[in-house]
Structure formats: C-alpha cells, structure tokens
Write an enzyme that holds these catalytic residues in place. Structure first.
Site, PDB file in Angstrom:
ATOM      1  N   GLU A 168      44.024  34.445  27.310  1.00 52.20           N
ATOM      2  CA  GLU A 168      43.258  35.634  26.905  1.00 52.20           C
ATOM      3  C   GLU A 168      43.913  36.341  25.727  1.00 52.20           C
ATOM      4  O   GLU A 168      44.647  37.320  25.913  1.00 52.20           O
ATOM      5  CB  GLU A 168      43.104  36.610  28.090  1.00 52.20           C
ATOM      6  CG  GLU A 168      42.200  36.111  29.187  1.00 52.20           C
ATOM      7  CD  GLU A 168      41.970  37.147  30.295  1.00 52.20           C
ATOM      8  OE1 GLU A 168      42.612  38.218  30.265  1.00 52.20           O
ATOM      9  OE2 GLU A 168      41.146  36.866  31.189  1.00 52.20           O
ATOM     10  N   GLU A 256      37.832  31.593  34.071  1.00 54.85           N
ATOM     11  CA  GLU A 256      38.354  32.611  34.983  1.00 54.85           C
ATOM     12  C   GLU A 256      37.314  33.705  35.130  1.00 54.85           C
ATOM     13  O   GLU A 256      36.692  34.111  34.150  1.00 54.85           O
ATOM     14  CB  GLU A 256      39.656  33.211  34.416  1.00 54.85           C
ATOM     15  CG  GLU A 256      40.269  34.274  35.309  1.00 54.85           C
ATOM     16  CD  GLU A 256      41.476  34.945  34.652  1.00 54.85           C
ATOM     17  OE1 GLU A 256      42.364  34.247  34.144  1.00 54.85           O
ATOM     18  OE2 GLU A 256      41.514  36.189  34.667  1.00 54.85           O
TER      19      GLU A 256
END
Ligand code: MG
EC number: 3.2.1.4
Length: 282
Positions: A168, A256
């Site tokens: 991320e 995710e």
C-alpha cells in the site's frame, strides 16, 4: 503501555477480518486441489484466467504481519482454511518496516514455510512485500530486488506463487512519480528468473488509485493492479474505479479487504461488505 495493548488488539482484529478476493468465478469442490484444477494463471484481456484459458476467481485469506502473528501461518491452518472455508489462495503479509523483513530478514524463512505448505496443499499463495509506514516502495527498493530475485529463483516454475511487490503506497506517493518506476525495476528482476507468474502491484493512496495505473499501465502482460478496501470507509466510488480501470483493459485484483473501517476499527459493516462481494463475484 495502554497504546501498545490497544494497537495489538486492533491489529489482531485486522488480521481476523482481512481477506483476499480476485475477480470472476469458478471454484470446484472436487477432490482436485485448486492448483491441480487451474494450473498456471495468467491475464487475458484484463481478466485472470487459468491454464485452460477459463476465467478464475481467487478467494482466500491474508495473514496479518508475520512478525506479530506468524504462528497462525502454517500448514495446518492453511489446510483448515482450504477444506472448511474453501479458500484457494493465501496471502503472506511480510511487513518490511515495523520490525519486519528489513530489520529481521529471517522472516523470509516463514514465507518459504508458507509457500511449501501452499504447494503441498495445492493452494495459490501471494508473497506480499508489505510496505505501509514505509510509504514509498523506493525506500527499500534494493532490498525488494534482492528478496524477489531469490523468490523468483526458487519459485519461478511453481504455478502456486504470485508476487505482490508493494502492498500500500501512501503519503503522497503517486503512480507515475514513484510506484510505476519501482514496479518496472522489480518486475525486471523477477522476470529475469520467472517469465510468467502473476505480479500484483499496489497503487497510490493505500492501493486505491487504480485509475492512475489504468491510465499508464505496465508493459508486463501478467501484471495486476491492487485495489484494497475496508467496507466501513470505501464504497461505490472505488467500485466505480474498478469499472473504469477495466474499461481501460487493466487487470484489477483485490488482494486485501476488510469488514471494518480503514483503521481496522468499527463494524463489521456487513451490508456494504456484501455489496462489495456481489460486485466482485459479478
Ligand atoms: Mg513461472
């Protein structure tokens, strides 16, 4: 001390609710394992397909940080998740910072243990280079290249293995400014040892800016772009981005997500989660 305990509880919650999803549908409950059924995966026209060229959906669970909850990453837990939950993919979240791989390279042994378990169970496995507080993947680019060179050398001929090279990116890091140049280099490193296994690349703003990636895609044909969502925070605007990215021919993978809000707190936000699951199934 209170902060510390609270943080640990929050992370545990995150670990429990965090799951993995891909696009399109096909999981058979036959005795053949997922990898026996689907074999080598690839991207065709922006969609994930199996060795027969049929669309395939990966559904599974992500670990939490191996440095905190590595005990739960083992063959027994993975087998139970496969047989009881019907997972066909498991994601190993190897943090880089936060007492992760950079300061403790032996965490790679846990990744290898997880890959061996996935291979023996016939489950796909995502090796996740879990940048987070280290917001720019270029901070540890040299270490990423060393790590993925080893992984691709070990597993390049294993259909089980998928590489996720930047969990991320965040903190003002953009696709064109930092992420894409990093991905080009790490992809070259992987492709020198493994010509074809899937690569997932995170996108800006904690893997929400897939529209930027869709507008300037990577040349590697077996690359997917990560979208992450937490149902208490992220809704229709991110589903719209998936539609947009797919209209540009970009392959999107949700590696995710969670039923909480983006901090890991609150919820579970079940109606919004179901809306997401229905959307992904479609
Ligand atoms: Mg390969």
């Amino acid at each position: 001390m209170w902060m510390r305990r609270n943080q640990i509880v929050r992370k545990l919650t995150l670990g429990v609710v965090t799951t993995v999803l891909g696009m399109s549908l096909s999981f058979s409950a036959l005795s053949a394992t997922p990898v026996e059924t689907h074999g080598q995966l690839s991207i065709e026209n922006g969609r994930l397909v199996d060795e027969q060229g049929k669309r395939v959906q990966l559904r599974g669970v992500s670990s939490h940080g191996l440095q905190w909850f590595g005990d739960y990453v083992n063959k027994d837990s993975m087998k139970w998740l496969r047989d009881d939950w019907g997972i066909n993919v498991f994601r190993v979240a190897m943090y880089t910072a936060a007492d992760g791989y950079i300061s403790n390279p032996s965490l790679a042994n846990k990744v290898k243990e997880a890959v061996a378990a996935a291979q023996s169970l016939g489950v796909y496995i995502i090796i996740d280079w879990h940048i987070l507080s280290d917001n720019d993947p270029n901070i540890y680019k040299a270490q990423a290249k060393t790590f993925f060179a080893e992984m691709a050398g070990l597993y390049g001929s294993s259909p089980n293995v998928i590489y996720e090279i930047a969990n991320e990116p965040n903190g003002g890091v953009t696709w064109n400014g930092q992420i894409r140049p990093y991905a080009l280099e790490v992809t070259d490193t992987i492709r020198s040892k493994d010509p074809d296994n899937l690569i997932i690349v995170g996108t800006g703003t904690w893997s929400q800016d897939i529209h930027d990636a869709a507008d300037n895609q990577l040349p590697d044909p077996n690359t997917m772009y990560a979208l992450h969502f937490y149902a208490g925070t992220h809704g229709q605007f991110l589903r719209d981005r998936i539609d947009y990215a797919q209209s540009r021919g970009a392959a999107i993978f949700v590696s995710e997500w969670g039923t909480s809000d983006a901090s890991g707190n609150g919820g579970p936000f079940l109606p919004e989660s179901q809306t997401w699951i229905d959307f992904l199934n479609n």
